[in-house]
Design a protein around this motif. Structure first.
Motif, PDB file in Angstrom:
ATOM      1  N   ILE A  49       0.969  -1.503  -0.049  1.00 54.49           N
ATOM      2  CA  ILE A  49       0.221   0.370  -0.074  1.00 54.49           C
ATOM      3  C   ILE A  49       0.796   1.211   0.451  1.00 54.49           C
ATOM      4  O   ILE A  49       1.510   0.959   0.832  1.00 54.49           O
ATOM      5  N   ASN A  50       0.267   2.024  -1.233  1.00 56.63           N
ATOM      6  CA  ASN A  50       1.157   3.420  -0.999  1.00 56.63           C
ATOM      7  C   ASN A  50       0.165   4.366  -0.432  1.00 56.63           C
ATOM      8  O   ASN A  50      -1.235   4.333  -1.237  1.00 56.63           O
ATOM      9  N   VAL A  51       0.061   5.964  -0.256  1.00 61.70           N
ATOM     10  CA  VAL A  51      -0.354   6.874   0.900  1.00 61.70           C
ATOM     11  C   VAL A  51       0.518   8.214   0.280  1.00 61.70           C
ATOM     12  O   VAL A  51       1.454   8.381   0.650  1.00 61.70           O
ATOM     13  N   PHE A  52       0.135   8.762  -1.137  1.00 61.22           N
ATOM     14  CA  PHE A  52       0.439   9.550  -1.489  1.00 61.22           C
ATOM     15  C   PHE A  52      -0.197  10.733  -0.839  1.00 61.22           C
ATOM     16  O   PHE A  52      -1.459  10.893  -0.728  1.00 61.22           O
ATOM     17  N   THR A  53       0.449  12.270  -0.242  1.00 63.91           N
ATOM     18  CA  THR A  53      -0.298  13.017   0.316  1.00 63.91           C
ATOM     19  C   THR A  53      -0.106  14.454  -0.719  1.00 63.91           C
ATOM     20  O   THR A  53       1.444  14.441  -0.802  1.00 63.91           O
ATOM     21  N   GLY A  54      -0.616  15.004  -0.485  1.00 68.18           N
ATOM     22  CA  GLY A  54      -0.749  16.851  -1.118  1.00 68.18           C
ATOM     23  C   GLY A  54      -0.462  17.113  -2.570  1.00 68.18           C
ATOM     24  O   GLY A  54       0.051  16.273  -3.580  1.00 68.18           O
ATOM     25  N   ASN A  55      -1.337  17.244  -3.262  1.00 70.77           N
ATOM     26  CA  ASN A  55      -1.163  17.536  -4.910  1.00 70.77           C
ATOM     27  C   ASN A  55      -1.704  16.669  -5.221  1.00 70.77           C
ATOM     28  O   ASN A  55      -0.083  16.230  -6.011  1.00 70.77           O
ATOM     29  N   VAL A  56      -2.030  15.030  -5.439  1.00 68.97           N
ATOM     30  CA  VAL A  56      -1.511  14.397  -5.813  1.00 68.97           C
ATOM     31  C   VAL A  56      -1.834  14.099  -7.394  1.00 68.97           C
ATOM     32  O   VAL A  56      -3.277  14.951  -7.947  1.00 68.97           O
ATOM     33  N   LYS A  57      -1.373  13.451  -8.576  1.00 64.29           N
ATOM     34  CA  LYS A  57      -1.737  13.275  -9.490  1.00 64.29           C
ATOM     35  C   LYS A  57      -1.390  12.462  -9.872  1.00 64.29           C
ATOM     36  O   LYS A  57       0.203  11.849  -9.823  1.00 64.29           O
ATOM     37  N   LEU A  58      -2.426  11.651 -10.164  1.00 66.69           N
ATOM     38  CA  LEU A  58      -1.802  10.124 -11.147  1.00 66.69           C
ATOM     39  C   LEU A  58      -1.894  10.102 -12.519  1.00 66.69           C
ATOM     40  O   LEU A  58      -3.393  10.907 -12.982  1.00 66.69           O
ATOM     41  N   VAL A  59      -0.968   9.548 -13.310  1.00 67.85           N
ATOM     42  CA  VAL A  59      -1.291   9.789 -14.754  1.00 67.85           C
ATOM     43  C   VAL A  59      -0.912   7.926 -15.335  1.00 67.85           C
ATOM     44  O   VAL A  59      -0.196   7.605 -14.710  1.00 67.85           O
ATOM     45  N   ARG A  60      -1.932   7.256 -16.417  1.00 67.38           N
ATOM     46  CA  ARG A  60      -2.145   6.369 -16.883  1.00 67.38           C
ATOM     47  C   ARG A  60      -2.640   6.024 -18.069  1.00 67.38           C
ATOM     48  O   ARG A  60      -4.101   6.467 -18.444  1.00 67.38           O
ATOM     49  N   GLY A  61      -1.969   6.299 -19.017  1.00 69.64           N
ATOM     50  CA  GLY A  61      -2.237   6.565 -20.623  1.00 69.64           C
ATOM     51  C   GLY A  61      -2.787   8.275 -20.136  1.00 69.64           C
ATOM     52  O   GLY A  61      -2.201   9.188 -20.339  1.00 69.64           O
ATOM     53  N   THR A  62      -4.115   8.202 -20.774  1.00 67.26           N
ATOM     54  CA  THR A  62      -4.524   9.440 -20.787  1.00 67.26           C
ATOM     55  C   THR A  62      -5.523   9.265 -19.623  1.00 67.26           C
ATOM     56  O   THR A  62      -5.958  10.704 -19.689  1.00 67.26           O
ATOM     57  N   LEU A  63      -5.754   8.490 -18.863  1.00 68.19           N
ATOM     58  CA  LEU A  63      -6.401   8.777 -18.060  1.00 68.19           C
ATOM     59  C   LEU A  63      -5.675  10.147 -16.412  1.00 68.19           C
ATOM     60  O   LEU A  63      -4.668   9.457 -16.484  1.00 68.19           O
ATOM     61  N   VAL A  64      -6.569  10.825 -16.042  1.00 63.14           N
ATOM     62  CA  VAL A  64      -5.619  11.802 -15.035  1.00 63.14           C
ATOM     63  C   VAL A  64      -6.298  11.693 -13.703  1.00 63.14           C
ATOM     64  O   VAL A  64      -7.571  12.035 -13.828  1.00 63.14           O
ATOM     65  N   LEU A  65      -5.699  11.356 -12.738  1.00 66.15           N
ATOM     66  CA  LEU A  65      -6.691  10.692 -11.908  1.00 66.15           C
ATOM     67  C   LEU A  65      -5.963  12.561 -10.362  1.00 66.15           C
ATOM     68  O   LEU A  65      -4.973  11.991 -10.095  1.00 66.15           O
ATOM     69  N   LYS A  66      -6.604  12.980  -9.944  1.00 70.94           N
ATOM     70  CA  LYS A  66      -6.012  14.320  -8.968  1.00 70.94           C
ATOM     71  C   LYS A  66      -6.877  14.208  -8.023  1.00 70.94           C
ATOM     72  O   LYS A  66      -8.006  14.158  -7.991  1.00 70.94           O
ATOM     73  N   GLY A  67      -5.975  14.536  -6.365  1.00 69.73           N
ATOM     74  CA  GLY A  67      -7.168  14.667  -5.658  1.00 69.73           C
ATOM     75  C   GLY A  67      -5.737  14.967  -4.226  1.00 69.73           C
ATOM     76  O   GLY A  67      -4.313  15.375  -4.972  1.00 69.73           O
ATOM     77  N   LYS A  69      -5.330  13.720  -1.656  1.00 70.38           N
ATOM     78  CA  LYS A  69      -4.118  12.047  -0.757  1.00 70.38           C
ATOM     79  C   LYS A  69      -5.150  10.548  -1.540  1.00 70.38           C
ATOM     80  O   LYS A  69      -6.069  11.302  -2.115  1.00 70.38           O
ATOM     81  N   LEU A  70      -4.300  10.119  -2.121  1.00 70.97           N
ATOM     82  CA  LEU A  70      -4.245   8.526  -2.776  1.00 70.97           C
ATOM     83  C   LEU A  70      -4.120   7.598  -2.129  1.00 70.97           C
ATOM     84  O   LEU A  70      -2.339   7.682  -1.830  1.00 70.97           O
ATOM     85  N   THR A  71      -4.516   6.962  -1.893  1.00 74.96           N
ATOM     86  CA  THR A  71      -4.159   5.505  -1.227  1.00 74.96           C
ATOM     87  C   THR A  71      -4.369   3.699  -2.137  1.00 74.96           C
ATOM     88  O   THR A  71      -5.477   3.999  -2.925  1.00 74.96           O
ATOM     89  N   LEU A  72      -2.858   3.701  -2.781  1.00 74.48           N
ATOM     90  CA  LEU A  72      -2.974   3.137  -3.513  1.00 74.48           C
ATOM     91  C   LEU A  72      -2.547   1.576  -3.618  1.00 74.48           C
ATOM     92  O   LEU A  72      -1.491   1.262  -2.971  1.00 74.48           O
ATOM     93  N   LYS A  73      -3.036   0.943  -4.097  1.00 73.03           N
ATOM     94  CA  LYS A  73      -2.698  -0.628  -4.004  1.00 73.03           C
ATOM     95  C   LYS A  73      -2.864  -1.652  -4.860  1.00 73.03           C
ATOM     96  O   LYS A  73      -3.692  -2.008  -5.429  1.00 73.03           O
ATOM     97  N   GLN A  74      -1.762  -2.288  -4.671  1.00 77.31           N
ATOM     98  CA  GLN A  74      -1.125  -3.273  -5.926  1.00 77.31           C
ATOM     99  C   GLN A  74      -1.811  -4.996  -5.377  1.00 77.31           C
ATOM    100  O   GLN A  74      -1.069  -5.230  -4.179  1.00 77.31           O
TER     101      GLN A  74
END
Length: 183
Positions: A49-67, A69-74
């Motif tokens: 589990i990764n926890v990203f905080t503060g002006n988070v930006k995820l990019v996967r191909g053309t998908l852009v997700l912003k927030g 805080k982002l909690t990401l699990k593999q």
């Protein structure tokens, strides 16, 4: 005979059909790497589990997700499951088709499941269909479940509307289609 329910059902069916036609998320996004930027990150290797905080930006191909805080699990299968939080958190993705076709969404919470390619927007949820910068259709509700592969979605109003002082109803705006022969 009351035609209002029939008209509303017909409008809703037209809206759903317009979102599905020419609106599949880009197929190359499925195999694209995921890049994430944030102000800080913590990682639990044991739990994956990764926890990203503060002006988070995820990019996967053309998908852009912003927030904020982002909690990401593999998962063991390699899929990513995430939760983005913000006021609002947002996503934007290009769609297959001719021209600059996009879908974007907003919500205070966005759950993302990479295995099922599902996005669930919660609290003040909104999805817009765009051609370039022009909004062609939009839907608002308390919870929107969006299937990226097919661009099929469901919208639920706020069951606590009386307590929160809102209407609690699902709102849909369908823009008229431009008559290309009239120019």
């Amino acid at each position: 005979m009351n035609l209002k329910p029939l008209i509303l059902r017909t409008l809703w069916a037209c809206l759903m059909l317009s979102f599905v036609q020419n609106a599949l998320a880009l197929k190359e996004d499925q195999n694209a790497p995921t890049a994430i930027e944030s102000d800080s990150m913590s990682y639990d290797e044991l739990k994956q589990i990764n926890v990203f905080t503060g002006n988070v930006k995820l990019v996967r191909g053309t998908l852009v997700l912003k927030g904020e805080k982002l909690t990401l699990k593999q998962t063991p299968e390699g899929f990513q499951i995430g939760l983005a939080e913000g006021k609002p958190a947002s996503f934007r993705q290009r769609r297959d088709g001719i021209g600059e076709l996009y879908v974007e969404g907003f919500g205070n919470r966005i759950d993302y499941d990479g295995k099922t390619e599902t996005i669930v927007l919660t609290h003040n949820a909104e999805i817009r269909k765009l051609e370039g910068k022009k909004i062609t259709d939009e839907v608002k509700g308390e919870v929107i479940t969006y299937l990226q592969r097919t661009e099929f979605f469901t919208v639920v109003g706020d069951p606590n509307a009386q307590k929160t002082g809102t209407s609690g109803r699902v709102k849909v705006i369908i823009q008229p289609k431009e008559d290309k022969g009239a120019k």
